[in-house]
Design a protein around this motif. Structure first.
Motif, PDB file in Angstrom:
ATOM      1  N   GLY A  99      44.146  43.104  48.094  1.00  0.00           N
ATOM      2  CA  GLY A  99      43.506  42.217  49.050  1.00  0.00           C
ATOM      3  C   GLY A  99      44.069  42.373  50.444  1.00  0.00           C
ATOM      4  O   GLY A  99      43.333  42.392  51.429  1.00  0.00           O
ATOM      5  N   HIS A 100      45.383  42.526  50.558  1.00  0.00           N
ATOM      6  CA  HIS A 100      46.003  42.682  51.871  1.00  0.00           C
ATOM      7  C   HIS A 100      45.691  44.045  52.484  1.00  0.00           C
ATOM      8  O   HIS A 100      45.594  44.161  53.701  1.00  0.00           O
ATOM      9  N   VAL A 101      45.517  45.045  51.659  1.00  0.00           N
ATOM     10  CA  VAL A 101      45.115  46.362  52.173  1.00  0.00           C
ATOM     11  C   VAL A 101      43.759  46.231  52.855  1.00  0.00           C
ATOM     12  O   VAL A 101      43.485  46.861  53.867  1.00  0.00           O
ATOM     13  N   LEU A 102      42.902  45.387  52.303  1.00  0.00           N
ATOM     14  CA  LEU A 102      41.562  45.183  52.855  1.00  0.00           C
ATOM     15  C   LEU A 102      41.544  44.075  53.906  1.00  0.00           C
ATOM     16  O   LEU A 102      40.482  43.642  54.326  1.00  0.00           O
TER      17      LEU A 102
ATOM     18  N   ALA B 155      42.597  33.780  48.930  1.00  0.00           N
ATOM     19  CA  ALA B 155      41.394  32.959  48.735  1.00  0.00           C
ATOM     20  C   ALA B 155      40.129  33.759  49.025  1.00  0.00           C
ATOM     21  O   ALA B 155      39.112  33.611  48.339  1.00  0.00           O
ATOM     22  N   GLN B 156      40.184  34.626  50.017  1.00  0.00           N
ATOM     23  CA  GLN B 156      39.029  35.468  50.353  1.00  0.00           C
ATOM     24  C   GLN B 156      38.776  36.490  49.255  1.00  0.00           C
ATOM     25  O   GLN B 156      37.636  36.737  48.868  1.00  0.00           O
ATOM     26  N   TRP B 157      39.833  37.071  48.754  1.00  0.00           N
ATOM     27  CA  TRP B 157      39.732  38.059  47.672  1.00  0.00           C
ATOM     28  C   TRP B 157      39.144  37.403  46.426  1.00  0.00           C
ATOM     29  O   TRP B 157      38.271  37.957  45.764  1.00  0.00           O
ATOM     30  N   ALA B 158      39.606  36.184  46.115  1.00  0.00           N
ATOM     31  CA  ALA B 158      39.093  35.463  44.950  1.00  0.00           C
ATOM     32  C   ALA B 158      37.610  35.137  45.137  1.00  0.00           C
ATOM     33  O   ALA B 158      36.828  35.235  44.185  1.00  0.00           O
TER      34      ALA B 158
ATOM     35  N   ILE C 287      31.871  36.130  43.756  1.00  0.00           N
ATOM     36  CA  ILE C 287      30.529  36.502  44.210  1.00  0.00           C
ATOM     37  C   ILE C 287      30.041  37.772  43.517  1.00  0.00           C
ATOM     38  O   ILE C 287      28.874  37.885  43.158  1.00  0.00           O
ATOM     39  N   SER C 288      30.934  38.699  43.295  1.00  0.00           N
ATOM     40  CA  SER C 288      30.529  39.969  42.667  1.00  0.00           C
ATOM     41  C   SER C 288      30.164  39.808  41.194  1.00  0.00           C
ATOM     42  O   SER C 288      29.392  40.590  40.657  1.00  0.00           O
ATOM     43  N   ARG C 289      30.708  38.770  40.532  1.00  0.00           N
ATOM     44  CA  ARG C 289      30.496  38.598  39.091  1.00  0.00           C
ATOM     45  C   ARG C 289      29.368  37.645  38.737  1.00  0.00           C
ATOM     46  O   ARG C 289      28.841  37.704  37.631  1.00  0.00           O
ATOM     47  N   MET C 290      29.023  36.754  39.640  1.00  0.00           N
ATOM     48  CA  MET C 290      28.109  35.672  39.289  1.00  0.00           C
ATOM     49  C   MET C 290      26.662  36.016  39.627  1.00  0.00           C
ATOM     50  O   MET C 290      26.405  36.767  40.558  1.00  0.00           O
ATOM     51  N   PRO C 291      25.726  35.428  38.884  1.00  0.00           N
ATOM     52  CA  PRO C 291      24.304  35.625  39.212  1.00  0.00           C
ATOM     53  C   PRO C 291      23.995  35.043  40.592  1.00  0.00           C
ATOM     54  O   PRO C 291      24.654  34.106  41.045  1.00  0.00           O
ATOM     55  N   SER C 292      23.003  35.595  41.257  1.00  0.00           N
ATOM     56  CA  SER C 292      22.708  35.203  42.634  1.00  0.00           C
ATOM     57  C   SER C 292      22.451  33.703  42.791  1.00  0.00           C
ATOM     58  O   SER C 292      22.796  33.119  43.807  1.00  0.00           O
TER      59      SER C 292
ATOM     60  N   GLY D  37      34.814  22.023  51.812  1.00  0.00           N
ATOM     61  CA  GLY D  37      35.124  22.409  53.194  1.00  0.00           C
ATOM     62  C   GLY D  37      36.007  23.638  53.300  1.00  0.00           C
ATOM     63  O   GLY D  37      35.744  24.534  54.110  1.00  0.00           O
ATOM     64  N   SER D  38      37.056  23.696  52.488  1.00  0.00           N
ATOM     65  CA  SER D  38      37.953  24.853  52.556  1.00  0.00           C
ATOM     66  C   SER D  38      37.267  26.119  52.058  1.00  0.00           C
ATOM     67  O   SER D  38      37.454  27.207  52.618  1.00  0.00           O
ATOM     68  N   VAL D  39      36.433  25.977  51.042  1.00  0.00           N
ATOM     69  CA  VAL D  39      35.702  27.141  50.530  1.00  0.00           C
ATOM     70  C   VAL D  39      34.663  27.588  51.554  1.00  0.00           C
ATOM     71  O   VAL D  39      34.476  28.786  51.777  1.00  0.00           O
ATOM     72  N   ALA D  40      33.998  26.647  52.204  1.00  0.00           N
ATOM     73  CA  ALA D  40      33.010  26.997  53.229  1.00  0.00           C
ATOM     74  C   ALA D  40      33.671  27.774  54.367  1.00  0.00           C
ATOM     75  O   ALA D  40      33.097  28.750  54.873  1.00  0.00           O
TER      76      ALA D  40
END
Length: 82
Positions: free
Chosen positions: A31-34, A39-42, A47-52, A69-72
């Motif tokens: 995650g830090h390399v990117l 929290a952003q990596w999680a 998002i990559s695993r869940m249905p739209s 709020g924190s997730v937003a």
């Protein structure tokens, strides 16, 4: 029943704890390399695993057990990063 069952391989709790720690460190480092915070990596992994239909910030907050709020803010930061 005891003799009839095949013996299952046992994994020690120490081995499992070490393995989880190594995986966690590698994910954290990736995650830090990117240029992503954990929290952003999680959020990206979610998002990559869940249905739209469940890729909303509300669903992500519920999944992670966090305040909306924190997730937003995390999602807004990810959008800004492209």
């Amino acid at each position: 029943m005891g003799a009839e069952r095949m013996a299952e391989p046992m994994i020690s709790t120490h081995f499992l704890a070490n393995l989880l720690e190594q995986v966690s460190r590698r994910l954290h480092a990736q995650g830090h390399v990117l240029d992503l915070f954990p929290a952003q990596w999680a959020a990206l992994r979610y998002i990559s695993r869940m249905p739209s239909e469940t890729r909303t910030s509300s669903d992500l907050a519920r999944y992670q057990g966090q305040e909306h709020g924190s997730v937003a803010r995390t999602v807004q930061t990810l959008v800004a990063k492209g």
